[in-house]
Design an enzyme around this catalytic site. Sequence first.
Site, mmCIF file in Angstrom:
data_model
loop_
_atom_site.group_PDB
_atom_site.id
_atom_site.type_symbol
_atom_site.label_atom_id
_atom_site.label_comp_id
_atom_site.label_asym_id
_atom_site.label_seq_id
_atom_site.Cartn_x
_atom_site.Cartn_y
_atom_site.Cartn_z
ATOM 1 C CG ASP A 154 -1.776 1.167 1.372
ATOM 2 O OD1 ASP A 154 -1.903 1.913 0.379
ATOM 3 O OD2 ASP A 154 -2.349 1.371 2.454
ATOM 4 N N GLY A 155 0.642 2.146 -0.949
ATOM 5 C CA GLY A 155 1.445 3.358 -1.068
ATOM 6 C C GLY A 155 1.393 4.231 0.174
ATOM 7 C CG ASP A 173 -0.141 6.020 -13.089
ATOM 8 O OD1 ASP A 173 -1.225 6.526 -13.392
ATOM 9 O OD2 ASP A 173 0.397 5.125 -13.760
ATOM 10 C CB SER A 174 -3.848 6.537 -7.717
ATOM 11 O OG SER A 174 -4.621 7.682 -7.953
HETATM 12 N N1 SAM Z 1 -1.216 4.149 -15.701
HETATM 13 C C1 SAM Z 1 -2.606 4.423 -15.866
HETATM 14 C C2 SAM Z 1 -2.802 5.868 -16.155
HETATM 15 O O1 SAM Z 1 -2.101 6.325 -17.038
HETATM 16 O O2 SAM Z 1 -3.639 6.541 -15.560
HETATM 17 C C3 SAM Z 1 -3.538 3.783 -14.951
HETATM 18 C C4 SAM Z 1 -3.424 3.891 -13.487
HETATM 19 S S1 SAM Z 1 -2.592 2.568 -12.696
HETATM 20 C C5 SAM Z 1 -2.930 1.111 -13.504
HETATM 21 C C6 SAM Z 1 -3.407 2.602 -11.148
HETATM 22 C C7 SAM Z 1 -2.775 1.625 -10.172
HETATM 23 O O3 SAM Z 1 -2.858 2.131 -8.839
HETATM 24 C C8 SAM Z 1 -3.443 0.255 -10.166
HETATM 25 O O4 SAM Z 1 -2.559 -0.708 -10.651
HETATM 26 C C9 SAM Z 1 -3.807 0.032 -8.694
HETATM 27 O O5 SAM Z 1 -3.635 -1.308 -8.276
HETATM 28 C C10 SAM Z 1 -2.849 0.991 -7.998
HETATM 29 N N2 SAM Z 1 -3.256 1.374 -6.634
HETATM 30 C C11 SAM Z 1 -4.506 1.656 -6.195
HETATM 31 N N3 SAM Z 1 -4.489 1.928 -4.877
HETATM 32 C C12 SAM Z 1 -3.192 1.848 -4.468
HETATM 33 C C13 SAM Z 1 -2.544 2.033 -3.218
HETATM 34 N N4 SAM Z 1 -3.241 2.344 -2.113
HETATM 35 N N5 SAM Z 1 -1.190 1.878 -3.164
HETATM 36 C C14 SAM Z 1 -0.486 1.548 -4.279
HETATM 37 N N6 SAM Z 1 -1.060 1.353 -5.489
HETATM 38 C C15 SAM Z 1 -2.388 1.500 -5.583
#
Ligand code: SAM
Length: 306
Positions: A154-155, A173-174
């Site tokens: 978790d970030g 990048d969430s």
């Molecule tokens: N890269 C893309 C964009 O250009 O917008 C899409 C976003 S990226 C795939 C979002 C990522 O954030 C997902 O893989 C998700 O699992 C991750 N994520 C969501 N909550 C998070 C958290 N609390 N800590 C770390 N990563 C998280």
Amino acid sequence: AAAEDGKPMDGISAVIPGWFSEISPMWAGKAYSLKVEEILFQGKSEYQNVMVFQSSTYGNVLVLDGVIQVTERDECACQEMITHLPLCSIPNPRKVLVIGGGDGGVLHEVSRYSFVEQIDICEIDDLVVDVSKKFFPHLAIGFEDPRVNLHIGDGVAFLKSVPEGTYDAIIVDSSDLIDPAQELFEKPFFESVARSLRPGGVVCTQAESIWLHMHIIEDIVNVRRQIFKGSVNYAWTTVPTYPSGVIGFMLCSTEGPPIDFQNPVYNIDEDEKSNESKGPLKFYNSEIHSAAFCLPSFAKRVIEFQ
Ligand code: SAM
């Protein structure tokens, strides 16, 4: 149609006949649709439903909990902007942290900078990383850079353990502000972000759409102004497959050397080493960098004159 309880339907149940429709209460009353050629993957992690399908017009598409995250055709418009807006705004960033971004596309963009020495990434869901390696290899190639350190977790928790002043830049990048990403939009998380940045360090976060979420953006701007004593700015770009076709970014800096986000200090577009090794940029250039901070009047009234 949406499920009766109004909750978003997960990936497969939204494929109605042969089309994927993105239905969510976050953009009630409308849905973006893509024609599906083939469903390539469907699974469920501890955190979310994960689906990949091949579309007829945007290449492979990554969907998390029914929401499009990345398509092969327009990913450049988001990944290049969320990376180069912050990194071209400061001289010689050396330590960069990415939160989320499990597809690897942001890492690929950060790795263009030869003077970056350390690239940490904290993604909560290893299924996103695995699926991206299989179906989005030209993005996931970002994980192969030897400067990259992948942390699965978790970030929010990760940042709490980071020593003060560690990073020059943090890119968040969430996914949208529902679980598991909800806390990545809240005040305590940004207090940790500010503490983890060096003086004059920068953060760039996904910040929703001016057409859909002006009230959320207003709240986000208010909180960031309380925390970031350097500067607080809103920029935006077009991404056809995101809800309403646009996505915003908040760019903030901590107290220290002043950062003029609208006037980049570095031109990655003209960096020959980057173009030779990673291929030319598809979307970002210095002109679009400055233009991204020009806001329509209705958004300007809320964001700049609160
Ligand atoms: N890269 C893309 C964009 O250009 O917008 C899409 C976003 S990226 C795939 C979002 C990522 O954030 C997902 O893989 C998700 O699992 C991750 N994520 C969501 N909550 C998070 C958290 N609390 N800590 C770390 N990563 C998280």
